[in-house]
Design a protein around this motif. Structure first.
Motif, PDB file in Angstrom:
ATOM      1  N   VAL A  69      91.631  92.719  23.802  1.00  0.00           N
ATOM      2  CA  VAL A  69      90.674  92.655  24.555  1.00  0.00           C
ATOM      3  C   VAL A  69      91.200  94.281  25.695  1.00  0.00           C
ATOM      4  N   ARG A  70      89.720  95.056  25.958  1.00  0.00           N
ATOM      5  CA  ARG A  70      89.776  96.320  25.640  1.00  0.00           C
ATOM      6  C   ARG A  70      89.842  96.720  27.815  1.00  0.00           C
ATOM      7  N   ALA A  71      90.396  97.435  28.072  1.00  0.00           N
ATOM      8  CA  ALA A  71      90.434  98.276  30.029  1.00  0.00           C
ATOM      9  C   ALA A  71      90.518  99.802  29.506  1.00  0.00           C
ATOM     10  N   SER A  72      89.584  99.742  30.442  1.00  0.00           N
ATOM     11  CA  SER A  72      89.420 101.466  30.414  1.00  0.00           C
ATOM     12  C   SER A  72      90.031 101.682  31.655  1.00  0.00           C
ATOM     13  N   SER A  73      91.295 101.577  32.288  1.00  0.00           N
ATOM     14  CA  SER A  73      91.826 101.816  32.723  1.00  0.00           C
ATOM     15  C   SER A  73      92.697 100.623  34.134  1.00  0.00           C
ATOM     16  N   GLY A  74      93.960 101.697  34.206  1.00  0.00           N
ATOM     17  CA  GLY A  74      94.663 100.906  35.377  1.00  0.00           C
ATOM     18  C   GLY A  74      94.376 100.161  35.364  1.00  0.00           C
ATOM     19  N   GLU A  75      93.473 100.261  36.364  1.00  0.00           N
ATOM     20  CA  GLU A  75      92.985  99.090  37.027  1.00  0.00           C
ATOM     21  C   GLU A  75      92.279  97.890  37.121  1.00  0.00           C
ATOM     22  N   GLU A  76      91.554  98.165  35.570  1.00  0.00           N
ATOM     23  CA  GLU A  76      91.173  97.309  35.118  1.00  0.00           C
ATOM     24  C   GLU A  76      91.718  96.197  34.105  1.00  0.00           C
ATOM     25  N   ALA A  77      93.147  96.882  32.837  1.00  0.00           N
ATOM     26  CA  ALA A  77      94.135  96.205  32.782  1.00  0.00           C
ATOM     27  C   ALA A  77      95.105  94.785  33.703  1.00  0.00           C
ATOM     28  N   ASP A  99      97.987 103.647  27.761  1.00  0.00           N
ATOM     29  CA  ASP A  99      97.995 104.554  27.005  1.00  0.00           C
ATOM     30  C   ASP A  99      98.771 105.417  28.652  1.00  0.00           C
ATOM     31  N   VAL A 100      99.169 106.951  28.268  1.00  0.00           N
ATOM     32  CA  VAL A 100      99.443 107.232  29.188  1.00  0.00           C
ATOM     33  C   VAL A 100      99.201 107.901  30.125  1.00  0.00           C
ATOM     34  N   GLN A 101      98.338 108.914  30.179  1.00  0.00           N
ATOM     35  CA  GLN A 101      97.370 109.493  30.434  1.00  0.00           C
ATOM     36  C   GLN A 101      96.509 109.512  31.056  1.00  0.00           C
ATOM     37  N   MET A 102      96.204 108.870  31.649  1.00  0.00           N
ATOM     38  CA  MET A 102      94.506 108.358  32.520  1.00  0.00           C
ATOM     39  C   MET A 102      94.670 108.649  34.149  1.00  0.00           C
ATOM     40  N   PRO A 103      93.331 109.000  34.297  1.00  0.00           N
ATOM     41  CA  PRO A 103      93.051 109.182  35.543  1.00  0.00           C
ATOM     42  C   PRO A 103      92.502 108.132  36.351  1.00  0.00           C
ATOM     43  N   GLY A 104      93.897 108.256  37.650  1.00  0.00           N
ATOM     44  CA  GLY A 104      93.723 107.311  39.035  1.00  0.00           C
ATOM     45  C   GLY A 104      95.365 106.899  38.395  1.00  0.00           C
ATOM     46  N   MET A 105      94.976 105.775  38.475  1.00  0.00           N
ATOM     47  CA  MET A 105      96.462 105.327  37.742  1.00  0.00           C
ATOM     48  C   MET A 105      96.901 105.518  36.956  1.00  0.00           C
ATOM     49  N   GLY A 142      99.402 105.251  33.048  1.00  0.00           N
ATOM     50  CA  GLY A 142     100.350 104.072  32.581  1.00  0.00           C
ATOM     51  C   GLY A 142     101.382 104.063  32.596  1.00  0.00           C
ATOM     52  N   PHE A 143     102.010 104.807  33.674  1.00  0.00           N
ATOM     53  CA  PHE A 143     103.385 104.642  34.342  1.00  0.00           C
ATOM     54  C   PHE A 143     103.405 103.787  35.557  1.00  0.00           C
ATOM     55  N   GLU A 144     102.272 103.961  36.386  1.00  0.00           N
ATOM     56  CA  GLU A 144     101.763 103.106  37.222  1.00  0.00           C
ATOM     57  C   GLU A 144     101.399 101.769  36.905  1.00  0.00           C
ATOM     58  N   THR A 145     100.849 101.463  36.549  1.00  0.00           N
ATOM     59  CA  THR A 145     100.081 100.630  35.627  1.00  0.00           C
ATOM     60  C   THR A 145     101.161  99.696  35.142  1.00  0.00           C
ATOM     61  N   ALA A 146     102.492  99.937  33.928  1.00  0.00           N
ATOM     62  CA  ALA A 146     103.224  99.914  33.840  1.00  0.00           C
ATOM     63  C   ALA A 146     104.357  98.548  34.698  1.00  0.00           C
ATOM     64  N   ALA A 147     104.506  99.807  35.926  1.00  0.00           N
ATOM     65  CA  ALA A 147     105.077  99.191  37.126  1.00  0.00           C
ATOM     66  C   ALA A 147     104.363  98.241  37.552  1.00  0.00           C
ATOM     67  N   HIS A 148     103.704  98.456  37.776  1.00  0.00           N
ATOM     68  CA  HIS A 148     102.435  96.773  38.619  1.00  0.00           C
ATOM     69  C   HIS A 148     103.003  95.859  37.638  1.00  0.00           C
ATOM     70  N   ILE A 149     102.770  96.244  36.282  1.00  0.00           N
ATOM     71  CA  ILE A 149     102.976  94.914  35.328  1.00  0.00           C
ATOM     72  C   ILE A 149     104.309  94.145  35.894  1.00  0.00           C
ATOM     73  N   LYS A 150     105.610  94.955  35.749  1.00  0.00           N
ATOM     74  CA  LYS A 150     106.802  94.511  35.692  1.00  0.00           C
ATOM     75  C   LYS A 150     107.163  93.900  37.055  1.00  0.00           C
ATOM     76  N   ARG A 151     105.908  94.314  37.925  1.00  0.00           N
ATOM     77  CA  ARG A 151     106.765  93.694  39.059  1.00  0.00           C
ATOM     78  C   ARG A 151     106.031  92.029  39.468  1.00  0.00           C
TER      79      ARG A 151
END
Length: 227
Positions: free
Chosen positions: A32-40, A55-61, A63-72
């Protein structure tokens, strides 16, 4: 029919997503593809995933921010995350990845064989956990029937117990083989810990199933939590 596991690929560059799909297609799972943290995060609201390649380096949100949301989120906090990055800022940068909840941190360009092997371990662990939940659901139904005097009485009850025992034995055998494989390959500590947790749950489920056999106090057996 065995349902395929879903693997979430998160990267803002289409060419990187294409490369990941080419590498992981041999696993024959659902990519499954996601092109941004928000889409993921949106994809994680409705689907269950075996592992996330982020991926760590993404515009906007990033990888670190995305992971933090996932773990919450309670629904997604236990999904393994493998960080992918094209840059390396040293130990501090890597530590930040693990602190965000990653089980692994891989720098690009990476070895396709290594990446595929790492992902396959988490896919296999996910499939074993799915099988375990299925056995637990069947056992729970049997326990509920036992409260009405079904356990240990009649061919139908005995047949269901035998089927449950056979299915559980198959999962136990596969889990044991996977644990041995992880030991032999000196796998990541996170994968080894997940396999050990799976084996503990299998042991509890086997104990509950054995308690339902004729001549035991099946009415007091309880199904172990699958969390």
């Amino acid at each position: 029919m065995v349902q395929k596991a879903k693997i979430l690929l998160v990267d803002d560059r289409p060419e990187n997503l294409l490369a990941l799909e080419a590498i992981l297609s041999a696993l024959d799972q659902t990519l499954v593809r996601a092109s941004s943290g928000e889409e993921a995060l949106k994809a994680l609201l409705t689907d269950d995933f075996a592992v996330i390649l982020l991926d760590v380096q993404m515009p906007g949100m990033d990888g670190f921010e995305t992971a933090a949301h996932i773990k919450r989120r309670e629904r997604t906090r236990d999904i393994p995350i493998i960080f992918l990055t094209a840059i390396n800022h040293g130990p501090h940068h890597t530590f930040r990845g693990y602190a965000a909840g990653a089980v692994d941190y891989i720098s690009k360009p990476f070895d396709p064989w290594v990446l595929r092997a790492k992902v396959s371990v988490f896919v296999e662990l996910y499939m074993k956990n799915c099988q375990l939940r299925e056995q637990a659901a069947l056992l729970r139904l049997q326990l509920e029937g036992g409260g009405k005097g079904a356990v240990g009485g009649g061919k139908e009850s005995a047949g269901l117990l035998a089927e449950l025992s056979a299915r559980l034995a198959a999962v136990e055998e596969q889990a044991e083989a996977l644990s041995k494989q992880l030991d032999d390959e000196s796998a990541d500590a996170a994968a080894v810990a997940t396999a050990a947790h799976l084996e503990r749950k299998l042991t509890g489920l086997r104990r509950a199933l054995d308690a339902l056999e004729p001549g035991t106090s099946g009415g007091s057996a309880s199904v172990p939590s699958q969390n």
